[in-house]
Scaffold this motif. Sequence first.
Motif, PDB file in Angstrom:
ATOM      1  N   GLY A 125       0.812  -1.208   0.000  1.00  0.00           N
ATOM      2  CA  GLY A 125       0.000   0.000   0.000  1.00  0.00           C
ATOM      3  C   GLY A 125       0.844   1.257   0.000  1.00  0.00           C
ATOM      4  O   GLY A 125       2.006   1.257  -0.423  1.00  0.00           O
ATOM      5  N   ALA A 126       0.272   2.313   0.515  1.00  0.00           N
ATOM      6  CA  ALA A 126       0.936   3.615   0.516  1.00  0.00           C
ATOM      7  C   ALA A 126       1.981   3.699   1.621  1.00  0.00           C
ATOM      8  O   ALA A 126       1.965   2.935   2.589  1.00  0.00           O
ATOM      9  N   THR A 127       2.896   4.631   1.462  1.00  0.00           N
ATOM     10  CA  THR A 127       3.841   4.974   2.520  1.00  0.00           C
ATOM     11  C   THR A 127       3.248   6.121   3.320  1.00  0.00           C
ATOM     12  O   THR A 127       2.823   7.129   2.753  1.00  0.00           O
ATOM     13  N   ILE A 128       3.181   5.952   4.631  1.00  0.00           N
ATOM     14  CA  ILE A 128       2.561   6.971   5.473  1.00  0.00           C
ATOM     15  C   ILE A 128       3.559   7.464   6.509  1.00  0.00           C
ATOM     16  O   ILE A 128       4.552   6.800   6.813  1.00  0.00           O
ATOM     17  N   GLY A 129       3.295   8.630   7.040  1.00  0.00           N
ATOM     18  CA  GLY A 129       4.124   9.181   8.096  1.00  0.00           C
ATOM     19  C   GLY A 129       3.564   8.829   9.458  1.00  0.00           C
ATOM     20  O   GLY A 129       2.362   8.954   9.690  1.00  0.00           O
ATOM     21  N   ILE A 130       4.427   8.352  10.347  1.00  0.00           N
ATOM     22  CA  ILE A 130       4.043   8.026  11.721  1.00  0.00           C
ATOM     23  C   ILE A 130       5.068   8.664  12.649  1.00  0.00           C
ATOM     24  O   ILE A 130       6.275   8.586  12.410  1.00  0.00           O
ATOM     25  N   ASP A 131       4.586   9.298  13.686  1.00  0.00           N
ATOM     26  CA  ASP A 131       5.473   9.933  14.658  1.00  0.00           C
ATOM     27  C   ASP A 131       6.175   8.843  15.459  1.00  0.00           C
ATOM     28  O   ASP A 131       5.631   8.306  16.421  1.00  0.00           O
ATOM     29  N   TRP A 138       6.590   4.744   7.011  1.00  0.00           N
ATOM     30  CA  TRP A 138       6.271   3.323   7.119  1.00  0.00           C
ATOM     31  C   TRP A 138       5.439   2.889   5.919  1.00  0.00           C
ATOM     32  O   TRP A 138       4.488   3.568   5.534  1.00  0.00           O
ATOM     33  N   LYS A 139       5.813   1.763   5.357  1.00  0.00           N
ATOM     34  CA  LYS A 139       5.065   1.184   4.243  1.00  0.00           C
ATOM     35  C   LYS A 139       3.907   0.352   4.800  1.00  0.00           C
ATOM     36  O   LYS A 139       4.072  -0.392   5.761  1.00  0.00           O
ATOM     37  N   THR A 140       2.728   0.506   4.206  1.00  0.00           N
ATOM     38  CA  THR A 140       1.562  -0.261   4.647  1.00  0.00           C
ATOM     39  C   THR A 140       1.368  -1.484   3.753  1.00  0.00           C
ATOM     40  O   THR A 140       1.702  -1.465   2.565  1.00  0.00           O
ATOM     41  N   TRP A 141       0.816  -2.545   4.358  1.00  0.00           N
ATOM     42  CA  TRP A 141       0.584  -3.800   3.646  1.00  0.00           C
ATOM     43  C   TRP A 141      -0.756  -4.391   4.073  1.00  0.00           C
ATOM     44  O   TRP A 141      -1.148  -4.284   5.238  1.00  0.00           O
ATOM     45  N   THR A 142      -1.433  -5.016   3.120  1.00  0.00           N
ATOM     46  CA  THR A 142      -2.629  -5.799   3.420  1.00  0.00           C
ATOM     47  C   THR A 142      -2.451  -7.175   2.790  1.00  0.00           C
ATOM     48  O   THR A 142      -1.579  -7.378   1.942  1.00  0.00           O
TER      49      THR A 142
END
Length: 201
Positions: A125-131, A138-142
């Motif tokens: 999935g998309a790469t998102i920002g996490i504090d 972080w890269k997301t996966w399903t």
Amino acid sequence: MAQGSARYERSAAGMVGALIVTLLVILAFVAFRAINRDPLSVHPDKVDYLQVVKDLQGAGGLDPAYPAELPKGWSATRAVYNADNLAWELDLLTADGRYIGLRQAIVQSAGDLLEEYGYEQVHEGATIGIDSAISPEWKTWTFKGHSDDTAYTANLGVQWGDEPNPSRERGKGQTLLVFGGASPKELQQFIGLLAQDPLKG
């Protein structure tokens, strides 16, 4: 002859009646026990994961990511260094019993690490920002067949910003995986708790 037959019929009827009464008493007792029995609950043993982290830090060669503390009601149920996969593995349960897993290992790609732990049909999935002190991205996966599971991966030891940051070099070349059936909000909350600071003592 007729009198003896009548006595036999009364005796047989009495036995049947007694048997029915006995069965009703047994069924009533079983029902009473079922209603008043406390439900069986199984609670996995909690583990002192911080002690395992200390041991790994003292051994050198691996700088494990870990949460310095857990939210109220959360518990660690497994914390090991898997010699077969050369990976740091931490399993937790949230307050409502949802699973969160952490895996840290040297692998060619995040996809390889996911497959190593049974997720064969993965969707990137998309790469998102996490504090997070570990990584801001972080890269997301399903997963097909694991509709309730979500995963996040990050590469460790990457430098960000204009100036080199030696602290980011710790764990270089390793991939960190956070996954499980907990909600994305809980998984991201857990990621925000992760650190690699040396533990004292």
